[in-house]
Design a protein around this motif. Sequence first.
Motif, mmCIF file in Angstrom:
data_model
loop_
_atom_site.group_PDB
_atom_site.id
_atom_site.type_symbol
_atom_site.label_atom_id
_atom_site.label_comp_id
_atom_site.label_asym_id
_atom_site.label_seq_id
_atom_site.Cartn_x
_atom_site.Cartn_y
_atom_site.Cartn_z
ATOM 1 N N VAL B 146 43.783 49.500 -35.904
ATOM 2 C CA VAL B 146 44.431 50.615 -36.612
ATOM 3 C C VAL B 146 43.447 51.278 -37.573
ATOM 4 O O VAL B 146 43.422 52.490 -37.729
ATOM 5 N N ASN B 147 42.602 50.457 -38.191
ATOM 6 C CA ASN B 147 41.665 50.995 -39.175
ATOM 7 C C ASN B 147 40.334 51.424 -38.551
ATOM 8 O O ASN B 147 39.353 51.614 -39.275
ATOM 9 N N ALA B 148 40.318 51.546 -37.241
ATOM 10 C CA ALA B 148 39.066 51.851 -36.538
ATOM 11 C C ALA B 148 38.285 53.028 -37.134
ATOM 12 O O ALA B 148 37.064 52.948 -37.249
ATOM 13 N N PRO B 149 38.945 54.127 -37.520
ATOM 14 C CA PRO B 149 38.168 55.263 -38.037
ATOM 15 C C PRO B 149 37.335 54.919 -39.272
ATOM 16 O O PRO B 149 36.266 55.478 -39.476
ATOM 17 N N ALA B 150 37.827 53.961 -40.075
ATOM 18 C CA ALA B 150 37.090 53.588 -41.282
ATOM 19 C C ALA B 150 36.020 52.537 -40.986
ATOM 20 O O ALA B 150 35.280 52.154 -41.872
ATOM 21 N N LEU B 151 35.969 52.071 -39.734
ATOM 22 C CA LEU B 151 35.053 50.976 -39.391
ATOM 23 C C LEU B 151 34.159 51.373 -38.224
ATOM 24 O O LEU B 151 34.335 50.890 -37.117
ATOM 25 N N PRO B 152 33.211 52.243 -38.464
ATOM 26 C CA PRO B 152 32.337 52.639 -37.358
ATOM 27 C C PRO B 152 31.526 51.448 -36.861
ATOM 28 O O PRO B 152 31.077 50.628 -37.657
ATOM 29 N N GLY B 153 31.356 51.364 -35.552
ATOM 30 C CA GLY B 153 30.543 50.290 -34.975
ATOM 31 C C GLY B 153 31.291 48.997 -34.760
ATOM 32 O O GLY B 153 30.792 48.091 -34.121
ATOM 33 N N ILE B 154 32.504 48.895 -35.314
ATOM 34 C CA ILE B 154 33.292 47.673 -35.168
ATOM 35 C C ILE B 154 34.216 47.837 -33.969
ATOM 36 O O ILE B 154 34.879 48.865 -33.838
ATOM 37 N N SER B 155 34.238 46.836 -33.084
ATOM 38 C CA SER B 155 35.215 46.926 -32.010
ATOM 39 C C SER B 155 35.800 45.563 -31.719
ATOM 40 O O SER B 155 35.092 44.560 -31.676
ATOM 41 N N PRO B 156 37.117 45.499 -31.558
ATOM 42 C CA PRO B 156 37.762 44.254 -31.176
ATOM 43 C C PRO B 156 37.531 44.019 -29.687
ATOM 44 O O PRO B 156 37.618 44.957 -28.891
ATOM 45 N N GLU B 157 37.210 42.789 -29.328
ATOM 46 C CA GLU B 157 36.988 42.500 -27.918
ATOM 47 C C GLU B 157 37.783 41.270 -27.529
ATOM 48 O O GLU B 157 38.202 40.488 -28.369
ATOM 49 N N VAL B 158 37.973 41.123 -26.230
ATOM 50 C CA VAL B 158 38.757 39.992 -25.779
ATOM 51 C C VAL B 158 38.006 39.254 -24.677
ATOM 52 O O VAL B 158 37.402 39.858 -23.812
ATOM 53 N N GLY B 159 37.999 37.947 -24.777
ATOM 54 C CA GLY B 159 37.395 37.114 -23.749
ATOM 55 C C GLY B 159 38.352 35.981 -23.454
ATOM 56 O O GLY B 159 39.432 35.909 -24.030
ATOM 57 N N LEU B 160 37.969 35.095 -22.536
ATOM 58 C CA LEU B 160 38.836 33.962 -22.249
ATOM 59 C C LEU B 160 38.218 32.694 -22.819
ATOM 60 O O LEU B 160 37.020 32.493 -22.755
ATOM 61 N N SER B 161 39.064 31.860 -23.371
ATOM 62 C CA SER B 161 38.592 30.608 -23.920
ATOM 63 C C SER B 161 39.601 29.532 -23.542
ATOM 64 O O SER B 161 40.785 29.800 -23.423
ATOM 65 N N ARG B 162 39.098 28.311 -23.346
ATOM 66 C CA ARG B 162 39.966 27.227 -22.921
ATOM 67 C C ARG B 162 40.833 26.788 -24.089
ATOM 68 O O ARG B 162 40.371 26.706 -25.236
ATOM 69 N N VAL B 163 42.071 26.476 -23.796
ATOM 70 C CA VAL B 163 42.946 25.971 -24.839
ATOM 71 C C VAL B 163 43.788 24.858 -24.243
ATOM 72 O O VAL B 163 44.158 24.890 -23.065
ATOM 73 N N TYR B 164 44.048 23.838 -25.042
ATOM 74 C CA TYR B 164 44.842 22.697 -24.592
ATOM 75 C C TYR B 164 46.137 22.667 -25.386
ATOM 76 O O TYR B 164 46.168 22.192 -26.529
ATOM 77 N N PRO B 165 47.226 23.175 -24.795
ATOM 78 C CA PRO B 165 48.470 23.329 -25.548
ATOM 79 C C PRO B 165 49.034 21.993 -26.025
ATOM 80 O O PRO B 165 49.712 21.948 -27.050
ATOM 81 N N MET B 166 48.760 20.906 -25.298
ATOM 82 C CA MET B 166 49.318 19.612 -25.684
ATOM 83 C C MET B 166 48.407 18.912 -26.695
ATOM 84 O O MET B 166 48.566 17.716 -26.953
ATOM 85 N N SER B 167 47.447 19.604 -27.173
ATOM 86 C CA SER B 167 46.436 19.119 -28.122
ATOM 87 C C SER B 167 45.955 17.695 -27.777
ATOM 88 O O SER B 167 45.379 17.512 -26.729
ATOM 89 N N GLY B 168 46.216 16.704 -28.613
ATOM 90 C CA GLY B 168 45.581 15.398 -28.398
ATOM 91 C C GLY B 168 46.137 14.581 -27.243
ATOM 92 O O GLY B 168 45.495 13.647 -26.778
ATOM 93 N N ASP B 169 47.331 14.920 -26.753
ATOM 94 C CA ASP B 169 48.002 14.043 -25.792
ATOM 95 C C ASP B 169 47.185 13.800 -24.527
ATOM 96 O O ASP B 169 47.233 12.723 -23.936
#
Lengths: 379, 650
Positions: B146-169
């Motif tokens: 939303v604040n992109a105009p005030a933040l030149p050069g900044i861009s949100p990016e998305v990648g994939l990362s592994r996640v373990y929903p059951m955590s320690g189990d």
Amino acid sequence: MSFLEYNVKSMPSGWRKVLYLNWGLILLLIAVASFGFLMLYSVAGGNFDRWAEPQMERFALGFVAMFIVAMVPIWFWRNMSGVAYGISVLLLLYVEFFGSVGMGAQRWIDLGFMRLQPSELTKITLVMILAAYYDWLDLSKKSRPLHVLIPLVLIAVPVFLTLRQPDLGTALLLLMGGGAVMFVAGVHWAYFAGVIAAGVGAVTAVFTSRGTEWQLLQNYQYRRIDTFLDPSNDPLGAGYHITQSQIALGSGGWTGRGFMEGTQSRLNFLPEKHTDFIFTTLAEEFGFIGAASLLVLYILILVFCIATAVMQRDRYASLLVMGIAVAFFLYFAINMAMVMGLAPVVGVPLPLVSYGGSAMLVLMVAFGLVQSAHIHRPR
Amino acid sequence: MKRTQKDTEDSARQIGRRSLVVGGIFIGTAAVLAARMRYLQVERADDFRLLAEENRINIRLLPPARGLIFDRGGVLLAANEQNYRITLVREDAGDVDAVLAELGRIVNLDMVTLQRARREIDRRPPFVPVTIADRLSWAEVSAVAVNAPALPGISPEVGLSRVYPMSGDFSHVVGYVGPVSDYYLEQTGDTDPVLQIPDFQVGRNNIEARLEHTLRGSAGTKRVEVNAGGRVMRELDRDPPEPGSDVQLTVDAGLQNYVEARLHGESAGAVVMDCETGEILALASAPTFDPNLFVRGISTAAWTDLNEDRYRPLANKATQGLYPPGSTYKMIVALAALEAGLVTPEETVTCPGHMDVGNRRFHCWRRDGHGRVNLVESISQSCDVYYYELAQRVGIEAISEMAHRFGCGVRHDLPLSGIAEGLAPTMQWKLQNRGAAWVVGDTLNASIGQGFVLNSPLQLAVMTARLATGREIVPSIIRSIDGISQLPPPAADMGFDPGHLDQIHRGMWNVNNDRRGTAYGARVEVADYKIAGKTGTSQVRNISAAERASGVIRNEDLPWERRDHALYVGYAPYDSPRFACSVIVEHGGGGSAVAAPIARDILLRAQLGEVPPPELYPAGQRHDIERMHRDLPILPSPPVPTGRTVRSQA
């Protein structure tokens, strides 16, 4: 008509002068400039506003200036030579002192509608003052050492000032352009032979001294020379531009990749793609045929200039036109040699094609002088 | 000043001559230029055309989405998560400090990361994006967008990362992924180009590591046009990456969660298997750790804590831990004797509390002895002297052969990291490894699962499943890959006399259901869910004659690492066995007091499919059981199967 040295049988006046312009030369100039517009449109990635449009505006302005200069009789310009030279030296001094202190080492003066580079202006005014000097000088005195020294001083002042900027390319153009006027004016060939011999001697000394205790240049300067002689020594450093330029140019082949299809120049593999290296883009997109065509156009312009010079009976007009022809020749020859790897990279634009206001305007004024000489020639 | 006609003519002639010389130089130079043009553009055109193509086309790899891992019911165990990060391009930012200060007002920036990013920004070319913040919430990323105009050069990016929903189990089953290290490349010799992708993750442990090639998928490519600085100008075409295969495990997420929770606070391992198919339903090792820590890059402090914990959370006790099986080994000895015809079920042996062999006295765990015991009683009351007697009749070779048939001393083939082989010793083994001859005392020790005998909880679970069914159950943990079943064919019968097996079963029934059984306290009150099993308590120290004389020191009075291991193996329901279970609590004390109640709870949970209600327990225990279930870190509701999967990556 007291300035005339010859008898004028018929002299066009008023608007009739327009008919006596060298229209062939004008068409050639338009053809060369059009190459420039096309290439500027292309290197801007199909953007007309970025470079092509301002370039066209300047060409139009230069065209008007050429007409105005052409309408004024050549003898008026001869009388103005000293003033013009003085002004351009003063402007050089101005950017030397005020440019570096107040404006952050800039070489130009902002005129509002364009930025004027005094060093560009000097290329013409130096030719003018030298032509006027040899016109004034008694023919028999032209090879006397004292009278050779005076034009050398006239050349040395602006050369020194442009070297201080530092602008090696322009300084070389001034030196060679001035020397050419002296040559055409008939200064004894021994002087030139002496200078060439001294130059060869200096180069030999520089190279033979390398690696010895008394070597004349710093090591990094030698490396630059090496890079020029063999760009593959330093493909990602100083040799990069030369290598990339040759790749782009060579990949054009016979017929080129086609208009707007060049990849190397548009993708920033080339520096200064819209100014000094624009010939590379042209050669890439239009191939050998396009590049050779431009060379032919340039040669034709020179032929027209030489013809105009030889037709003159006025010494000033002849020398001026030849001086302009040599300056023009040096521009494109050095530029082409540079992008093709035959000369070191010095900042010399391709005349009438490279993007740039001062050079364009100054060249058009110079061709105005040529036209003036053509209109007011003896008949 | 006017020149004479002659002078003018002389001047013109001279200028004409010199002009022609100049013109000649013009033409000569032009000829050189034209020749050079021809050389570059005609003669060497092909060379340069090739060089130009190499210059401009660059192939970029696209990372594949890693295959998902599900439990048997479709509960997601390892998923790919959208990882939101913020990058900065110096060239576009202009004043980097001002932009970062502005960004700091919108999202919380970690000072350490920020300093690292600042160094990175200074080091890299100005057009290269540098990650400023990682793993942001959706809210934070939205705020930045939303604040992109005030933040030149900044861009949100998305990648994939592994996640373990059951955590320690599932950290001891699924494992975790981590970045590709030089060591990894050297060890595996893996040359898959996908490994060159920055931030690519590979399996480092357990299923993630052993099924790496199944889960990884293959890289896609995109051909991009780049400029001299390497900046991408446009994409020419792309060949999308092929995502890795989805893997479904045999484990049950709800049961696994219960088992891990039930072992909470102990240093223990437990395995639950399906007796019929060999599918492993739960494979737990406590304490455990959060595998997500490793994915994000574990901090030194957290790593030190895990490494220096004396309960060894990083070790998988269920598959790697080797323990003397203690009395849980007795069924092997009994069956070996029965099958060899060296004992009958009715025959009794008198236990006075010890047996003297040669000049050594071997003790029964019960100092005053069991009196006369038959085979069933020897199991249910765990009489050591009975097995000292059997061991001398059968001999170590027959015992170890029987042990091997039950999977003890055999490396079970499961795609987990480090499956221990264990040991069912033979005379030959001792001679080779200890340089000493086998003595009869060794046989006596081995007959009660002490001495050289070593088993893992996994091996004990397989042994129990084979005992319960009489069939050669093979453990498996991969149910299907991309929907294609990976289960082994039904197990073959092991060829034992059903009467012999029945004797063993009756002994194990009495362990839990006879008043004198060692695990009578850990019985089930409802007939449908009755369990049968065997307790074990294995010593980790020698008890000297002096100590025995003055009274054996009680476990509670010993330092933790010298206490006995508590073991239990069992199956349920008794009539038609479906679940086999083994539990080992390291230095837990007695098997009947510590391991058996845990195993009972686990077997009840497996049979019911939910946390067992107090009505199934003996009346006196219900209150405590209820309170325990309230306090354990069990998921309030069982994990639900999820259809949401992230399949592709931009």
